[in-house]
Design an enzyme around this catalytic site. Structure first.
Site, PDB file in Angstrom:
ATOM      1  N   GLU A  91      -7.250  -6.588  11.731  1.00 24.60           N
ATOM      2  CA  GLU A  91      -6.246  -7.738  11.692  1.00 24.60           C
ATOM      3  C   GLU A  91      -4.797  -7.012  11.557  1.00 24.60           C
ATOM      4  OE1 GLU A  91      -8.461 -10.850   9.017  1.00 24.60           O
ATOM      5  OE2 GLU A  91      -7.731  -9.103   7.905  1.00 24.60           O
ATOM      6  N   CYS A 104       2.611  -5.496  10.546  1.00 23.31           N
ATOM      7  CA  CYS A 104       1.720  -5.095   9.998  1.00 23.31           C
ATOM      8  C   CYS A 104       0.219  -4.585  10.422  1.00 23.31           C
ATOM      9  CB  CYS A 104       1.491  -6.104   8.841  1.00 23.31           C
ATOM     10  SG  CYS A 104       0.258  -5.510   7.253  1.00 23.31           S
ATOM     11  N   CYS A 111     -12.534  -0.434   3.837  1.00 24.66           N
ATOM     12  CA  CYS A 111     -11.931   0.603   3.349  1.00 24.66           C
ATOM     13  C   CYS A 111     -12.810   0.986   1.937  1.00 24.66           C
ATOM     14  CB  CYS A 111     -10.355  -0.017   2.611  1.00 24.66           C
ATOM     15  SG  CYS A 111      -9.674   1.129   1.670  1.00 24.66           S
ATOM     16  N   CYS A 115     -10.471  -1.258  -4.279  1.00 22.52           N
ATOM     17  CA  CYS A 115      -9.652  -1.502  -5.198  1.00 22.52           C
ATOM     18  C   CYS A 115     -10.093  -3.006  -5.790  1.00 22.52           C
ATOM     19  CB  CYS A 115      -8.104  -1.625  -4.822  1.00 22.52           C
ATOM     20  SG  CYS A 115      -7.369  -0.118  -4.494  1.00 22.52           S
ATOM     21  N   CYS A 118      -8.788  -6.423  -4.016  1.00 20.64           N
ATOM     22  CA  CYS A 118      -8.523  -6.178  -2.840  1.00 20.64           C
ATOM     23  C   CYS A 118      -9.636  -6.491  -1.903  1.00 20.64           C
ATOM     24  CB  CYS A 118      -8.202  -4.937  -2.059  1.00 20.64           C
ATOM     25  SG  CYS A 118      -8.147  -4.596  -0.306  1.00 20.64           S
ATOM     26  N   CYS A 344      -0.461 -12.224   2.126  1.00 20.57           N
ATOM     27  CA  CYS A 344      -1.038 -11.037   1.381  1.00 20.57           C
ATOM     28  C   CYS A 344      -2.313 -11.589   0.493  1.00 20.57           C
ATOM     29  CB  CYS A 344      -0.087 -10.492   0.341  1.00 20.57           C
ATOM     30  SG  CYS A 344      -0.627  -9.078  -0.488  1.00 20.57           S
TER      31      CYS A 344
HETATM   32  N1  SAH Z   1      -4.538   0.998   1.574  1.00 21.52           N
HETATM   33  C1  SAH Z   1      -3.237   1.173   1.433  1.00 21.52           C
HETATM   34  C2  SAH Z   1      -2.613   0.169   2.356  1.00 21.52           C
HETATM   35  C3  SAH Z   1      -3.112  -1.166   2.478  1.00 21.52           C
HETATM   36  S1  SAH Z   1      -3.073  -2.332   1.198  1.00 21.52           S
HETATM   37  C4  SAH Z   1      -2.724   0.885   0.069  1.00 21.52           C
HETATM   38  O1  SAH Z   1      -3.537   0.292  -0.656  1.00 21.52           O
HETATM   39  O2  SAH Z   1      -1.448   0.956  -0.132  1.00 21.52           O
HETATM   40  C5  SAH Z   1      -1.412  -2.619   1.474  1.00 21.52           C
HETATM   41  C6  SAH Z   1      -0.813  -3.230  -0.236  1.00 21.52           C
HETATM   42  O3  SAH Z   1      -1.550  -4.812  -0.299  1.00 21.52           O
HETATM   43  C7  SAH Z   1      -1.378  -2.503  -1.234  1.00 21.52           C
HETATM   44  O4  SAH Z   1      -0.163  -2.444  -2.178  1.00 21.52           O
HETATM   45  C8  SAH Z   1      -2.280  -3.277  -1.865  1.00 21.52           C
HETATM   46  O5  SAH Z   1      -2.439  -3.211  -3.367  1.00 21.52           O
HETATM   47  C9  SAH Z   1      -1.987  -4.687  -1.651  1.00 21.52           C
HETATM   48  N2  SAH Z   1      -2.759  -5.872  -1.997  1.00 21.52           N
HETATM   49  C10 SAH Z   1      -4.351  -5.844  -1.692  1.00 21.52           C
HETATM   50  N3  SAH Z   1      -5.016  -6.792  -1.851  1.00 21.52           N
HETATM   51  C11 SAH Z   1      -3.996  -7.739  -2.536  1.00 21.52           C
HETATM   52  C12 SAH Z   1      -4.183  -8.888  -2.931  1.00 21.52           C
HETATM   53  N4  SAH Z   1      -5.240  -9.793  -2.847  1.00 21.52           N
HETATM   54  N5  SAH Z   1      -3.041  -9.635  -3.240  1.00 21.52           N
HETATM   55  C13 SAH Z   1      -2.076  -9.032  -3.191  1.00 21.52           C
HETATM   56  N6  SAH Z   1      -1.655  -7.666  -2.699  1.00 21.52           N
HETATM   57  C14 SAH Z   1      -2.683  -7.006  -2.429  1.00 21.52           C
HETATM   58 FE1  SF4 Z   2      -8.347  -0.130   0.367  1.00 26.90          FE
HETATM   59 FE2  SF4 Z   2      -7.095  -2.273  -0.199  1.00 26.90          FE
HETATM   60 FE3  SF4 Z   2      -7.180  -0.677  -2.139  1.00 26.90          FE
HETATM   61 FE4  SF4 Z   2      -5.817  -0.424  -0.046  1.00 26.90          FE
HETATM   62  S1  SF4 Z   2      -5.721  -2.028  -1.737  1.00 26.90           S
HETATM   63  S2  SF4 Z   2      -6.659   1.300  -0.896  1.00 26.90           S
HETATM   64  S3  SF4 Z   2      -7.104  -1.261   1.346  1.00 26.90           S
HETATM   65  S4  SF4 Z   2      -8.990  -1.265  -1.274  1.00 26.90           S
END
Ligand code: SAH
Ligand code: SF4
Length: 381
Positions: A91, A104, A111, A115, A118, A344
């Site tokens: 995306e 973006c 990934c 996390c 996420c 987000c």
């Molecule tokens: N992997 C990288 C970049 C992609 S994620 C990283 O983790 O930084 C980009 C941002 O979106 C990160 O700060 C992540 O923590 C945030 N993010 C991921 N899932 C989210 C969610 N469900 N709600 C709000 N922010 C989220």
């Molecule tokens: Fe990967 Fe999502 Fe964690 Fe970013 S926030 S490192 S995309 S698992």
């Protein structure tokens, strides 16, 4: 198989031209046609020697991405889903604001960091995107938008690597793509208008500082190792102190810049006043290493499998106030593109797993948010 010229930065393209027995400067002409004019066919490239135009199709092609769908939000946000083969969908989101247009971009299909908050993390890792697939998102969006909006000049003014994936776990493909973004013969974006967001891959932060010190955003999400390891498993490998030291080293390569710390606000998990006070103490400890930072508080976009909830706005504002009272620049993000699931944590992709079963997966994305400034106080802590 012929080479996809979107895979090359200018240096790579020059080497490719030399391989064809052509002068290096031909690469600059080609590069401009591809990235500035959006050419996909060599016969369009009228100032290129006819002999080269005739020679190229046998060894090269220009291929961006296959669009699955496009969604336009009432607020102007546009989301594309691209098919990158084998059931993987990525995306890309364009967020227009009065003074900028931010794209973006995704760096991986899925990934591996995993996390908890996420959805891409929950989905698991499928594969790294190629340089062509990373820059192809910008190539596609920029040229689509120019036509769509009837504009001659550049539309995308900022790029954030905040789509799917951990960019610093795909470093070798990321780096040429960043170089293309910055190259004056291509998109000509300044270093500060391209942001790499990372969950904290320390060795690659050091590499990036040397190779291409673009703006850096670090996904912190917790003030102590126990909580952070629980939310961002990579923290077990690169704990907070190592991460913040790497941030300070990064700033040596990019003086005068801030590191942006992203902090996803999770109800009752990391959003209490004591967490904010701990953060202030942590930043003070590292400020004498030269670290200057700003905070971006992101309201969590929930998805059922996470078992987590979004913090209430009063909680977010109280948290922000503690940081601001300590002199830290703090912003709270407001979602954009809610009506098209582009906010987000709301992007969704249809992903086919290895057994070939179609699964609908809500991939939680970020970066699709509009930063609203809560306060701007003294810089640093
Ligand atoms: N992997 C990288 C970049 C992609 S994620 C990283 O983790 O930084 C980009 C941002 O979106 C990160 O700060 C992540 O923590 C945030 N993010 C991921 N899932 C989210 C969610 N469900 N709600 C709000 N922010 C989220
Ligand atoms: Fe990967 Fe999502 Fe964690 Fe970013 S926030 S490192 S995309 S698992």
């Amino acid at each position: 198989m012929t080479s996809n010229l979107l895979d090359y930065d200018l240096e790579g393209l020059a080497a490719f031209c030399e391989g064809l027995g052509e002068k290096r400067f031909r690469a600059t002409q080609l590069f401009r046609w591809i990235h500035q004019k959006g050419a996909t066919g060599f016969d369009q490239m009228t100032d290129l020697a006819k002999s080269l135009r005739e020679k190229l199709p046998a060894s090269a092609h220009i291929q961006s991405l296959k669009v699955v769908s496009r969604h336009d939000s009432a607020d102007g946000t546009i989301k594309w889903l691209f098919d990158v083969g084998a059931g993987d969908v990525i995306e890309t989101v364009f967020i227009p604001e009065s003074d900028r247009g931010t794209l973006c971009i995704s760096s991986q299909a899925g990934c591996a960091v995993g996390c908890r908050f996420c959805s891409t993390g929950h989905q698991g890792f499928s594969r790294n995107l190629t340089t062509a697939e990373i820059i192809g998102q910008l190539w596609f969006a920029e040229h689509f938008l120019r036509t769509h909006l009837g504009r001659d000049e550049r539309v995308v003014s900022n790029v954030v690597m905040m789509g799917m994936g951990e960019p610093l776990q795909n470093y070798s493909q990321l780096l040429p793509a960043l170089r293309v973004m910055l190259d004056d013969h291509a998109y000509g974006l300044s270093r500060r208008r391209v942001t790499v967001s990372t969950s904290g891959v320390v060795p690659m932060m050091d590499r990036l500082a040397q190779d291409c010190p673009v703006a850096l955003a670090v996904s912190l999400h917790a003030p102590d190792d126990e909580l952070r390891s629980n939310l961002v498993p990579l923290n077990r490998k690169y704990p907070i102190d190592d991460l913040l030291q790497a941030c300070s080293r990064y700033q040596l390569a990019a003086p005068r810049d801030f590191i942006t710390f992203e902090y996803c606000m999770l109800d009752g998990v990391n959003d209490q006043p004591e967490h904010a006070h701990q953060l202030v103490a942590l930043m003070r400890k590292h400020s004498n290493e030269g670290l200057s930072c700003k905070f971006n508080l992101i309201p969590f976009n929930p998805f059922p499998a996470s078992g987590l909830k979004r913090s209430g706005m009063p909680q977010v504002m109280a948290f922000a106030k503690i940081l601001m009272d300590a002199g830290m620049v703090t912003t709270v993000r407001k979602t954009r593109g809610d009506d098209i699931d582009a906010a987000c944590g709301q992007l969704a992709g249809d992903v086919q797993d290895r057994t070939g079963v179609q699964k609908r997966i809500a991939s939680q994305r970020q970066g699709m948010l509009k930063g609203i400034k809560v306060v701007s106080k003294e810089v640093g802590v």
